[in-house]
Each structure stands twice: as structure tokens, then as C-alpha cells.
Design a protein around this motif. Sequence first.
Motif, mmCIF file in Angstrom:
data_model
loop_
_atom_site.group_PDB
_atom_site.id
_atom_site.type_symbol
_atom_site.label_atom_id
_atom_site.label_comp_id
_atom_site.label_asym_id
_atom_site.label_seq_id
_atom_site.Cartn_x
_atom_site.Cartn_y
_atom_site.Cartn_z
ATOM 1 N N GLU A 188 0.824 -1.226 0.000
ATOM 2 C CA GLU A 188 0.000 0.000 0.000
ATOM 3 C C GLU A 188 0.847 1.260 0.000
ATOM 4 O O GLU A 188 0.598 2.205 -0.762
ATOM 5 C CB GLU A 188 -0.930 -0.025 1.215
ATOM 6 C CG GLU A 188 -2.068 -1.040 1.078
ATOM 7 C CD GLU A 188 -2.966 -1.054 2.310
ATOM 8 O OE1 GLU A 188 -2.546 -0.484 3.347
ATOM 9 O OE2 GLU A 188 -4.063 -1.649 2.241
ATOM 10 N N ARG A 206 1.116 4.161 -3.010
ATOM 11 C CA ARG A 206 0.824 5.600 -2.817
ATOM 12 C C ARG A 206 2.000 6.449 -3.253
ATOM 13 O O ARG A 206 1.829 7.504 -3.867
ATOM 14 C CB ARG A 206 0.483 5.858 -1.353
ATOM 15 C CG ARG A 206 -0.909 5.368 -0.954
ATOM 16 C CD ARG A 206 -1.312 5.947 0.402
ATOM 17 N NE ARG A 206 -0.411 5.515 1.468
ATOM 18 C CZ ARG A 206 -0.629 4.446 2.211
ATOM 19 N NH1 ARG A 206 -1.706 3.689 2.004
ATOM 20 N NH2 ARG A 206 0.225 4.134 3.173
ATOM 21 N N GLU A 264 -3.527 3.840 -7.065
ATOM 22 C CA GLU A 264 -4.606 3.510 -6.136
ATOM 23 C C GLU A 264 -4.713 1.990 -6.035
ATOM 24 O O GLU A 264 -5.011 1.317 -7.024
ATOM 25 C CB GLU A 264 -5.931 4.103 -6.617
ATOM 26 C CG GLU A 264 -7.098 3.732 -5.723
ATOM 27 C CD GLU A 264 -8.431 4.197 -6.282
ATOM 28 O OE1 GLU A 264 -9.484 3.797 -5.747
ATOM 29 O OE2 GLU A 264 -8.414 4.932 -7.299
ATOM 30 N N SER A 268 -6.796 -0.963 -4.489
ATOM 31 C CA SER A 268 -8.086 -1.258 -3.861
ATOM 32 C C SER A 268 -8.274 -2.776 -3.755
ATOM 33 O O SER A 268 -7.713 -3.535 -4.531
ATOM 34 C CB SER A 268 -9.236 -0.654 -4.673
ATOM 35 O OG SER A 268 -9.293 -1.241 -5.965
ATOM 36 N N THR A 269 -9.093 -3.174 -2.755
ATOM 37 C CA THR A 269 -9.378 -4.591 -2.540
ATOM 38 C C THR A 269 -10.873 -4.807 -2.416
ATOM 39 O O THR A 269 -11.602 -3.947 -1.887
ATOM 40 C CB THR A 269 -8.682 -5.116 -1.270
ATOM 41 O OG1 THR A 269 -9.125 -4.362 -0.140
ATOM 42 C CG2 THR A 269 -7.172 -5.012 -1.400
ATOM 43 N N ASP A 270 -11.336 -5.950 -2.885
ATOM 44 C CA ASP A 270 -12.738 -6.362 -2.757
ATOM 45 C C ASP A 270 -12.737 -7.870 -2.531
ATOM 46 O O ASP A 270 -12.789 -8.657 -3.481
ATOM 47 C CB ASP A 270 -13.528 -5.981 -4.012
ATOM 48 C CG ASP A 270 -14.996 -6.377 -3.907
ATOM 49 O OD1 ASP A 270 -15.448 -6.709 -2.774
ATOM 50 O OD2 ASP A 270 -15.699 -6.386 -4.948
ATOM 51 N N LYS A 274 -4.269 2.582 -11.349
ATOM 52 C CA LYS A 274 -5.057 1.856 -10.367
ATOM 53 C C LYS A 274 -4.725 0.376 -10.415
ATOM 54 O O LYS A 274 -4.525 -0.193 -11.492
ATOM 55 C CB LYS A 274 -6.548 2.070 -10.627
ATOM 56 C CG LYS A 274 -7.456 1.413 -9.598
ATOM 57 C CD LYS A 274 -8.916 1.719 -9.878
ATOM 58 C CE LYS A 274 -9.821 1.082 -8.840
ATOM 59 N NZ LYS A 274 -11.257 1.370 -9.087
ATOM 60 N N ALA A 282 -6.407 -3.166 -8.787
ATOM 61 C CA ALA A 282 -7.583 -3.701 -8.089
ATOM 62 C C ALA A 282 -7.365 -5.183 -7.787
ATOM 63 O O ALA A 282 -6.938 -5.945 -8.659
ATOM 64 C CB ALA A 282 -8.844 -3.513 -8.929
ATOM 65 N N GLN A 330 -9.381 -8.554 -6.247
ATOM 66 C CA GLN A 330 -10.694 -9.101 -5.917
ATOM 67 C C GLN A 330 -10.543 -10.584 -5.593
ATOM 68 O O GLN A 330 -9.652 -11.255 -6.119
ATOM 69 C CB GLN A 330 -11.676 -8.929 -7.085
ATOM 70 C CG GLN A 330 -11.876 -7.499 -7.516
ATOM 71 C CD GLN A 330 -12.752 -7.386 -8.760
ATOM 72 O OE1 GLN A 330 -13.138 -8.396 -9.343
ATOM 73 N NE2 GLN A 330 -13.049 -6.165 -9.160
#
Length: 484
Positions: free
Chosen positions: A346, A350, A355, A357-359, A395, A397, A399
Motif C-alpha cells: 500500500e 501511494r 490507487e 483497492s481490494t474487494d 489503479k 484492483a 478481488q
Amino acid sequence: MKISIRHKLFATLLLTTVIVAVGLFFFLQWNFDRGFLNYVKSQEVEQLDRFAVQLTGYYVQNGSWQFIARNHPLWRKIHRDASHLSDIEERIDPQRGKVFPGDEPLPPPEILPPRLPRDLGPRIVLFDADRRWVIGGPPDVARRNNLTMRPITHEGKAIGYLGLIPFKELSHSGDLLFVEQQTESFVLITIVMVGLSLLLTFPVTIHLLRPINSLTKATRQLIAGQFKTRIAVTTADELGRLSDDFNILAMTLEKNEKNRQLWVADISHELRTPLAVLRGEIEAVQDGIRQPDPDTMAALHGEIIHLERMVNDLYELSMSDIGALNYKRVKVNPAGILVGTVELFEQRARQKGLELSTDLDVDDSCSLLGDPDRLHQLFTNLLENSLRYTDSPGKIAVQAEVDKGMVVIRIEDSAPGVSSEQLPRLFDRLYRGEGSRNRATGGAGLGLAICKNIVDAHQGRIEAGCSPLGGVLINIQLPLYRGA
């Protein structure tokens, strides 16, 4: 002494043909002998019937058989008259119904047995109506039960019987000649069959062995390292399928050899670059061009770290290929390992303006049998790869979800992307997707290859595709633990 397969096959085919030919000869001979004996018996019965008709006339004239009882001269005369009558009947014109005594009978065809009158006198026995012996044959003939009996009838009533003693072997000259001719024909046919088989077996053997010889020659070329060798497939049988398998094997070896050559060339290139940098930096310090200050030492240390990392990656790939890479099998929660790995990236994301992101739609109860260290290495390599190649601002991502007994993990990033032609090669060793292969952004091209080996070791699947964000999508499927 070694016997080649050609001689074995030739001998097998020839021996089989000889056995069949000899067996056919004996079968035909046996069948002919049996049929000819039946034919001879039928001719004798027919002659016996004509003799019975002639005896009927004598019986009507004399009223009993007393006139011929023990009268051997008269008995022989009647036999001669019956034989002469049979000869005349053979020369009757069936169309005109006339006898031509002066004409010679037409010879029968060669394939039929002779129809010459037979001297049955010594074998004919006369019995009266009560089957008492009258004349003919040996004295004990009346007690025999193997006689061929034909009735002598007059006005529908049996007035006597004619018995025929069966013969033990052929004695008629015409019969013996005919049997001898047929036997010679059978022998000649058998010899011709064996001769033809001898002439045909050799070319047939050569034809059958041609694909085997081609396989043998091609195999020796393959052993010599000629991996471009191919065999023409000319048949659809087992040898044809074997030729197809050989061609597939040759193509696989050729591909592996090319990959090996590329692998060695790429490794040499990757090792030469940091070694050249190290040499240049050290020679610059030795020549006084650069001072051994902290910046110089840091640059040298960075190149050593890069070289060490690449050697370690090569070692892990080699150990995985030979099955010597150890994997611990314990129940682990993949989501927990993934969350811990993401947290490590992380701050770096930055700093680069990305960016992250996690899901994660995976609860703590989901588990799989795997090696926590290797799974952490898998996620680290993938995130490191995205962090290195994604442009800023961008970005990344992450998941995760459970679907049909599998935990599905997706890691995707934004531009730049990879062309559809390059996607299948992303997991190849020493392959880097960027065109420039700039070492400032690209690694050695071993990270995704190591990831694929780790996923395969966990009985999973890993695929690369185009991400909706504009970059690359990595899709991982790992089987969940199904224990009690």
C-alpha cells in the motif's frame, strides 16, 4: 546369430502359406477319396440292379432258383452277359434310342471318373426269397451282415436277393488310374501354391517392413539430434498411428530444443548485463574515475541484489522442473495471506501515485491445502509486477470470491496494457511484455513463470487477459479444501 525381423516375417508368411497349402491338399485328397468311393459304390449298385433284372428273366423261365444252385459255369456266363449288356447300354444314343455296336463310346471328361463295366462276379451272392444262400461268394457269406442287399422282384413280390460283398480297396484299373491322376493334380496344385507364395511373400514382406524401416532410420536421426526429422504417414493402421506419434515426439523435442537454446541465450544475456555493470563500476573505481563513495557502493549493491534475485529465481524454476521444490501442505486461508500481502504494497503504491483497492468476498472459514510461503510469494510477484508496469496515475484492483468449490482471485491494473498476441506468452520464462525491455522498469521475466509453477503445484489455474481498467488482468483459481 541375430535374425532380422524381415527374415522372421518372411519365414512366418511362407510357413503359414505352406501349412495352409498342405492342409488344403490333405483335405481335398480326403474329400475326393470319400466322394469317389461313394461314386464307385453307386455304380456297383446300379450294375447290381441291372443284373437283378436279367436274373428275373431266368427265374421266370425256370420257376425257381434250382437251375443255378451250385451251377458255377452258368453263373459266370450270366455275369459275362450282364457285363456285355452294360457295355451296350453305355453306347445307346439317348436322342435316337438306338444301339450302335460298331461305334466306340465317347471318352468321358477328364474331371469325371471312368464309367467302365466292373467285374463284380466274385463279389455277388444270390439268395432266395427266404434269404438262404444259393450261389456266389465264399461259403460263410450268408453269416455276414455287411453285404449290400438288393431285392429281385417279380410282379411286386420279392423272389430273391442279390448281395454285394464290399471291396476293401480299389482294384479296377480305370479307378486306380483316375485316382492317381487326381492325386498328381492335387500335388501339382499344392506345389504351384507354395511356389506362388514364395514369390509373393518376399515383396509383401518388403512392403510391410517399409514403414518400420522408415521409423528405424528416423529414430537414429532423432538420437543424433536431428529434431527436424519427420516420417511420411502412408497408412491408417497401427504403424500409421505410430508414425504420427513419432512426428509429434519429434516436434516436441524440436520445440524443447529451441526453448532450451533461447533459455540459455536469455540467461546469458540477463547475467551478462549486471555483470557488465558491476565490472564497469569496479574498473571506474580502480581507474580513479569514480570514487568509492556511498552512492557508488549503493549502485554496486543494487546490481548484486538484482543478480542474486535472478539467480534465486532460476534456482526455484529449476527445482520446480525436476520436482525437487518442497511444498508444505497445510490448511490456510488464502484471503488472509492476500490481505497481508496487499498491506505490504500500500505505501509503495501511494508513493508511485497508484490507487490500490481490494474487494474480498471470502470469509475466514474458506480454506485450502497449500504452502503459505509459496502463496505469499505468488501474490507478491503479481503485485510487484503490477506495481512495476502500471503508469502513474493509475489503479491496481484486487478481488477475491468463492465460485463452485474454487477460490477465484483477480489482480488487474490500468494502462499500459499488453496486446492479445503477447498474452499467451506472459508466463514464458525470461519474457517481458514491454517492447523496449528497459531494465529500469522490467525485471528478468521470471516472476510470472514462477507464479505459474506455484499455481500448478496447488492444482489450480492461472490465466492472463485484458483488464477493463486498460492494463492486464490475472485470474487465479485455486481448489478449496474438501475435507471433513
